[in-house]
Motif scaffolding. Structure first.
Motif, PDB file in Angstrom:
ATOM      1  N   ILE A 267      -2.981 -25.666 -15.686  1.00 16.81           N
ATOM      2  CA  ILE A 267      -3.390 -25.590 -14.198  1.00 16.81           C
ATOM      3  C   ILE A 267      -4.520 -24.434 -14.011  1.00 16.81           C
ATOM      4  CG2 ILE A 267      -2.526 -25.151 -11.956  1.00 16.81           C
ATOM      5  CD1 ILE A 267      -1.599 -27.512 -13.138  1.00 16.81           C
ATOM      6  N   GLN A 268      -4.453 -23.247 -14.517  1.00 18.05           N
ATOM      7  CA  GLN A 268      -5.599 -22.215 -14.239  1.00 18.05           C
ATOM      8  C   GLN A 268      -6.917 -22.881 -15.009  1.00 18.05           C
ATOM      9  OE1 GLN A 268      -4.967 -18.744 -16.463  1.00 18.05           O
ATOM     10  NE2 GLN A 268      -5.571 -17.307 -14.851  1.00 18.05           N
ATOM     11  N   HIS A 269      -6.703 -23.447 -16.122  1.00 19.99           N
ATOM     12  CA  HIS A 269      -8.071 -23.916 -16.722  1.00 19.99           C
ATOM     13  C   HIS A 269      -8.812 -24.891 -15.741  1.00 19.99           C
ATOM     14  CE1 HIS A 269     -10.930 -25.049 -19.739  1.00 19.99           C
ATOM     15  NE2 HIS A 269     -10.365 -26.402 -19.731  1.00 19.99           N
ATOM     16  N   GLN A 270      -7.766 -25.918 -15.237  1.00 22.02           N
ATOM     17  CA  GLN A 270      -8.304 -26.926 -14.281  1.00 22.02           C
ATOM     18  C   GLN A 270      -8.937 -26.185 -13.172  1.00 22.02           C
ATOM     19  OE1 GLN A 270      -7.999 -30.390 -14.797  1.00 22.02           O
ATOM     20  NE2 GLN A 270      -9.649 -30.485 -13.184  1.00 22.02           N
ATOM     21  N   ARG A 271      -8.127 -25.250 -12.518  1.00 16.75           N
ATOM     22  CA  ARG A 271      -8.935 -24.584 -11.304  1.00 16.75           C
ATOM     23  C   ARG A 271     -10.221 -23.961 -11.623  1.00 16.75           C
ATOM     24  NH1 ARG A 271      -3.243 -21.717  -8.723  1.00 16.75           N
ATOM     25  NH2 ARG A 271      -2.491 -23.680  -7.965  1.00 16.75           N
ATOM     26  N   THR A 272     -10.132 -23.347 -12.931  1.00 15.65           N
ATOM     27  CA  THR A 272     -11.475 -22.596 -13.206  1.00 15.65           C
ATOM     28  C   THR A 272     -12.737 -23.453 -13.322  1.00 15.65           C
ATOM     29  OG1 THR A 272     -10.198 -20.898 -14.327  1.00 15.65           O
ATOM     30  CG2 THR A 272     -12.491 -21.068 -14.858  1.00 15.65           C
ATOM     31  N   GLU A 273     -12.377 -24.857 -14.124  1.00 15.82           N
ATOM     32  CA  GLU A 273     -13.230 -25.756 -14.135  1.00 15.82           C
ATOM     33  C   GLU A 273     -13.595 -26.335 -12.914  1.00 15.82           C
ATOM     34  OE1 GLU A 273     -12.658 -28.850 -17.019  1.00 15.82           O
ATOM     35  OE2 GLU A 273     -13.528 -27.302 -18.492  1.00 15.82           O
ATOM     36  N   ASP A 274     -12.852 -26.398 -12.057  1.00 17.71           N
ATOM     37  CA  ASP A 274     -12.946 -27.228 -10.446  1.00 17.71           C
ATOM     38  C   ASP A 274     -14.103 -26.127  -9.964  1.00 17.71           C
ATOM     39  OD1 ASP A 274     -11.432 -29.310 -10.956  1.00 17.71           O
ATOM     40  OD2 ASP A 274      -9.842 -28.347  -9.927  1.00 17.71           O
ATOM     41  N   LYS A 275     -13.487 -24.652  -9.867  1.00 18.45           N
ATOM     42  CA  LYS A 275     -14.505 -23.712  -9.187  1.00 18.45           C
ATOM     43  C   LYS A 275     -16.056 -23.978  -9.603  1.00 18.45           C
ATOM     44  CE  LYS A 275     -11.080 -20.395  -7.959  1.00 18.45           C
ATOM     45  NZ  LYS A 275     -10.483 -19.096  -8.224  1.00 18.45           N
ATOM     46  N   ILE A 276     -16.046 -23.873 -11.277  1.00 20.58           N
ATOM     47  CA  ILE A 276     -17.337 -23.955 -11.863  1.00 20.58           C
ATOM     48  C   ILE A 276     -18.292 -25.050 -11.256  1.00 20.58           C
ATOM     49  CG2 ILE A 276     -18.763 -24.235 -14.188  1.00 20.58           C
ATOM     50  CD1 ILE A 276     -16.403 -22.676 -15.316  1.00 20.58           C
ATOM     51  N   ARG A 277     -17.429 -26.302 -11.405  1.00 17.58           N
ATOM     52  CA  ARG A 277     -18.090 -27.629 -10.735  1.00 17.58           C
ATOM     53  C   ARG A 277     -18.430 -27.560  -9.492  1.00 17.58           C
ATOM     54  NH1 ARG A 277     -14.120 -30.276 -11.963  1.00 17.58           N
ATOM     55  NH2 ARG A 277     -14.442 -30.718 -14.099  1.00 17.58           N
ATOM     56  N   LYS A 278     -17.780 -26.591  -8.718  1.00 13.67           N
ATOM     57  CA  LYS A 278     -18.118 -26.691  -7.362  1.00 13.67           C
ATOM     58  C   LYS A 278     -19.426 -25.796  -7.115  1.00 13.67           C
ATOM     59  CE  LYS A 278     -16.424 -26.048  -2.308  1.00 13.67           C
ATOM     60  NZ  LYS A 278     -15.080 -25.569  -1.759  1.00 13.67           N
ATOM     61  N   LEU A 279     -19.274 -24.618  -7.774  1.00 12.57           N
ATOM     62  CA  LEU A 279     -20.486 -23.852  -7.712  1.00 12.57           C
ATOM     63  C   LEU A 279     -21.765 -24.422  -8.343  1.00 12.57           C
ATOM     64  CD1 LEU A 279     -18.836 -20.403  -8.941  1.00 12.57           C
ATOM     65  CD2 LEU A 279     -19.547 -20.822  -6.575  1.00 12.57           C
ATOM     66  N   ALA A 280     -21.811 -25.358  -9.170  1.00 14.22           N
ATOM     67  CA  ALA A 280     -22.751 -25.958  -9.658  1.00 14.22           C
ATOM     68  C   ALA A 280     -23.591 -26.900  -8.962  1.00 14.22           C
ATOM     69  CB  ALA A 280     -22.503 -26.752 -11.216  1.00 14.22           C
ATOM     70  N   TYR A 281     -22.443 -27.646  -8.023  1.00 14.03           N
ATOM     71  CA  TYR A 281     -22.914 -28.908  -7.356  1.00 14.03           C
ATOM     72  C   TYR A 281     -22.916 -28.270  -5.713  1.00 14.03           C
ATOM     73  CZ  TYR A 281     -22.747 -31.751 -11.349  1.00 14.03           C
ATOM     74  OH  TYR A 281     -22.898 -32.262 -12.534  1.00 14.03           O
ATOM     75  N   HIS A 282     -22.669 -27.309  -5.219  1.00 15.30           N
ATOM     76  CA  HIS A 282     -22.589 -26.894  -3.726  1.00 15.30           C
ATOM     77  C   HIS A 282     -23.300 -25.686  -3.379  1.00 15.30           C
ATOM     78  CE1 HIS A 282     -19.403 -29.960  -4.358  1.00 15.30           C
ATOM     79  NE2 HIS A 282     -19.651 -30.056  -2.833  1.00 15.30           N
TER      80      HIS A 282
END
Length: 316
Positions: A267-282
């Protein structure tokens, strides 16, 4: 010691008497299958025929029945030799019940370690939360012999428990018709685990004050085992199981807690990836989609239009 011709017991030492719970008088003159030692009489007679024809035989894991009806596992070794020109069979019987219990426990521990290693190896791959949830539930149910179970995580936006993996047919087994995998409040048997962030093992739920009473129409719970998935002290999910065909034990609890820890990491890994993805595209200031996200979506849309010979519209 057996008479090789008749199979009758002609002598027995005190250790065997103590092991099997028969008196010496009950043994002498009787055949092994006549005092209930061997459960399968036909097989016992066949074994005796083999003992007569061979000078040495060994059975690695033979079930014997004690006088009190308890079954034990023994190692059985027989040797045929002559005494005063008469053939006798010396039977050496050793109780290996405890050894078998230890061996089985070690084998189960090895299998559980292997299952944990397989799951751990997939944590940082491209596997989805739904797939990792299914893997954890399958292992948890199999090794604890549980009939029901679910694996779920806490949604950060709503605070609801979302269960990507749940025993198939769980709703059909209850009288509840609203099949769901999103729990909006803690009103079930897993409530205590969520509220206290502690594991719960009970083989007598009705007498356990920690266990929430099962709601009307839900599946009757005979035993229950659950562990919280924690990142530090933060609750991020849960692994819950119920209705094993045997009592849950501390080995089960330790195994499920290991699975819950792996789930928390996933879950922590998924959340980290989601944050990175959001920072990359927003845009970090406004939160609006940036040029990188536009280029990504535009490239995908253009490729789809070319493949299916369709048009796309772009509005600035």
């Amino acid at each position: 010691i057996l008479d090789a011709e008749t199979g009758q017991i002609v002598d027995v030492n005190p250790f065997l008497i103590e092991m099997l719970g028969y008196s010496k008088e009950e043994c002498l003159g009787k055949k092994l299958w006549e005092i209930g030692l061997f459960k399968d009489v036909a097989a016992s007679k066949q074994s005796f025929t083999e003992l007569q024809s061979k000078k040495y035989m060994r059975y690695e894991n033979l079930p014997l029945e004690r006088n009190d009806g308890k079954l034990i596992n023994v190692e059985f070794v027989s040797i045929v030799y002559d005494v005063d020109n008469k053939k006798v069979i010396q039977c050496n019987i050793r109780d290996i019940t405890d050894r078998k219990i230890v061996e089985e426990a070690l084998a189960q521990a090895a299998e559980r370690d292997s299952a944990v290693s397989i799951i751990a190896s997939k944590l940082f791959s491209s596997i989805s939360i739904a797939d990792i949830s299914e893997l954890i539930l399958e292992s948890a149910e199999r090794f604890t012999r549980s009939t029901y179970g679910f694996v779920g995580y806490i949604d950060l936006e709503t605070g609801y428990m979302i269960s990507p993996a749940m025993t198939r047919g769980i709703w059909e087994s209850s009288q509840v018709k609203d099949e769901i995998n999103i729990f909006k409040k803690s009103d079930g048997s897993w409530e205590w685990v969520l509220n206290n962030r502690q594991s719960l093992l009970t083989n007598a739920p009705a007498d356990d004050p920690r266990f929430a009473e099962t709601a009307s129409g839900r599946i009757a719970i005979h035993n229950f085992l659950s562990a919280p998935a924690l990142i530090g002290t933060e609750l991020v999910g849960q692994v819950a199981l119920a209705n094993s065909n045997r009592n849950y034990n501390q080995q089960d609890l330790g195994f499920v807690e290991r699975l819950a820890t792996l789930y928390a990491i996933a879950i922590q890994h998924q959340r980290t990836e989601d944050k990175i993805r959001k920072l990359a595209y927003h845009d970090p200031l406004t939160g609006l989609p940036n040029r990188a996200l536009f280029n990504d979506r535009y490239t995908v849309a253009l490729a789809g239009a070319k493949r299916y010979h369709k048009k796309i519209g772009l509005m600035g």
